[in-house]
Design an enzyme around this catalytic site. Sequence first.
Site, short mmCIF file in Angstrom:
data_model
loop_
_atom_site.label_atom_id
_atom_site.label_comp_id
_atom_site.label_asym_id
_atom_site.label_seq_id
_atom_site.Cartn_x
_atom_site.Cartn_y
_atom_site.Cartn_z
N GLU A 221 0.74 -1.20 -0.13
CA GLU A 221 -0.04 0.06 -0.06
C GLU A 221 0.89 1.24 -0.06
O GLU A 221 0.36 2.36 0.10
CB GLU A 221 -0.91 0.03 1.18
CG GLU A 221 -2.07 -0.98 1.16
CD GLU A 221 -2.88 -1.23 2.25
OE1 GLU A 221 -3.89 -0.22 2.33
OE2 GLU A 221 -2.53 -1.85 3.35
N ALA A 264 2.16 3.05 8.16
CA ALA A 264 1.58 4.01 7.14
C ALA A 264 2.32 5.18 7.12
O ALA A 264 2.78 5.67 8.36
CB ALA A 264 -0.02 4.24 7.64
N GLU A 279 7.66 1.87 12.87
CA GLU A 279 6.46 2.37 13.33
C GLU A 279 5.72 3.55 12.20
O GLU A 279 6.53 4.30 11.32
CB GLU A 279 6.83 3.40 14.60
CG GLU A 279 5.64 4.12 15.14
CD GLU A 279 6.13 4.80 16.43
OE1 GLU A 279 6.56 5.97 16.24
OE2 GLU A 279 5.93 4.45 17.46
N ALA A 280 4.57 3.85 12.35
CA ALA A 280 3.85 4.75 11.35
C ALA A 280 4.39 6.06 11.56
O ALA A 280 4.70 6.43 12.43
CB ALA A 280 2.28 4.38 11.53
N GLY A 287 21.62 8.20 7.62
CA GLY A 287 22.27 9.01 8.54
C GLY A 287 21.40 9.30 10.04
O GLY A 287 21.87 9.86 10.83
N LYS A 304 24.19 5.22 14.07
CA LYS A 304 23.15 5.68 12.75
C LYS A 304 22.61 4.41 12.18
O LYS A 304 23.03 3.25 12.32
CB LYS A 304 24.59 6.02 11.67
CG LYS A 304 25.19 7.37 12.22
CD LYS A 304 26.07 7.99 11.11
CE LYS A 304 26.26 9.31 11.36
NZ LYS A 304 27.33 10.01 10.31
N ASN A 319 10.13 7.77 20.05
CA ASN A 319 9.83 8.06 21.61
C ASN A 319 8.90 9.27 21.73
O ASN A 319 9.25 10.53 21.12
CB ASN A 319 10.92 8.53 22.28
CG ASN A 319 10.81 8.48 23.88
OD1 ASN A 319 9.88 9.32 24.24
ND2 ASN A 319 11.37 7.80 24.89
N SER A 320 7.79 9.19 21.88
CA SER A 320 6.79 10.28 21.65
C SER A 320 7.13 11.37 22.93
O SER A 320 6.40 12.54 22.68
CB SER A 320 5.26 9.70 21.90
OG SER A 320 5.18 8.98 23.12
#
Length: 344
Positions: A221, A264, A279-280, A287, A304, A319-320
């Site tokens: 997709e 996605a 992860e989306a 680099g 890297k 990491n959010s």
Amino acid sequence: MSNTLFSLAFGVGSQNRQGAWLEVFYAQPLLNPSAELVAAVAPVLGYEGGNQAIAFSNAQAAQLAEALKGVDAAQAALLTRLAESHKPLVATLLAEDAALSSTPEAYLKLHLLSHRLVKPHGVSLAGIFPLLPNVAWTNQGAVDLGELAELQLEARLKGELLEVFSVDKFPKMTDYVVPAGVRIADTARVRLGAYIGEGTTIMHEGFVNFNAGTEGPGMIEGRVSAGVFVGKGSDLGGGCSTMGTLSGGGNIVIKVGEGCLIGANAGIGIPLGDRNTVEAGLYITAGTKVNLLDENNELVKVVKARDLAGQTDLLFRRNSLNGAVECKTHKSAIELNEALHAHN
């Protein structure tokens, strides 16, 4: 002359008014044809060796069909049909897999890929771009751009419409071959020269360039750029990107291993080993600085992304809380350091 060829195909194509080839359709291209077949066709075509595209007449097609009756029934049947053609015919004989020198040769190699006779990077495509004319692909076939306006007017005067689907060097694959066992929701998004393995599903947002493709089975997709090959059981999520060797990826061959998931709107600029997850929304370039975490989520070192190329069982995430790119593994710190050392 040797009777050993790399490839041979009989085609029917389109030419402009100057007699230059616009495209060629090969219904049954052959890889490594038998010496007996080569010996039978060479005298009829006047072939004396090397890589050649030889135009032949309807009468010669009938001669070739007769010559191949006891040698290759399928090719003989094809030539019997070609003998009735109202379009120009060409036989393309490649003694070796060398740099390209003609439009019929270029189309033959693209056919070899889409017929699954060779895999991406399995055939030399050196020099292909100058040999593929930019063509208007219409509901009446390939049209030279210099002749398009006149043909559009002619169609209108007859109360018809000459519809232009695209203006490009590459046609869509499905106008030339539909490989067995695939689903393609929007056929305009798969170019001739793509290798689509059995069991592959390409949804509307999916795109596969030439000299790229999928082992199959798999779900596409996102974008499979030129030179990229996706291993079996991998899933490319909606709108995701793989960096091609033509733009931005340099000479690094980007590969997606088996059992991978690219989320996605994510993207990769490094080759992935087996069972990797991205992860989306996360785009990893060579680099990109990555915090490498062990099995206990402890920081092992900052590397890297290119240092993790081809490694198995990795999860790339952002990491959010602090925005850092992290790579989570199931390995201990010692195992990770050993893997990195072996990779280098």
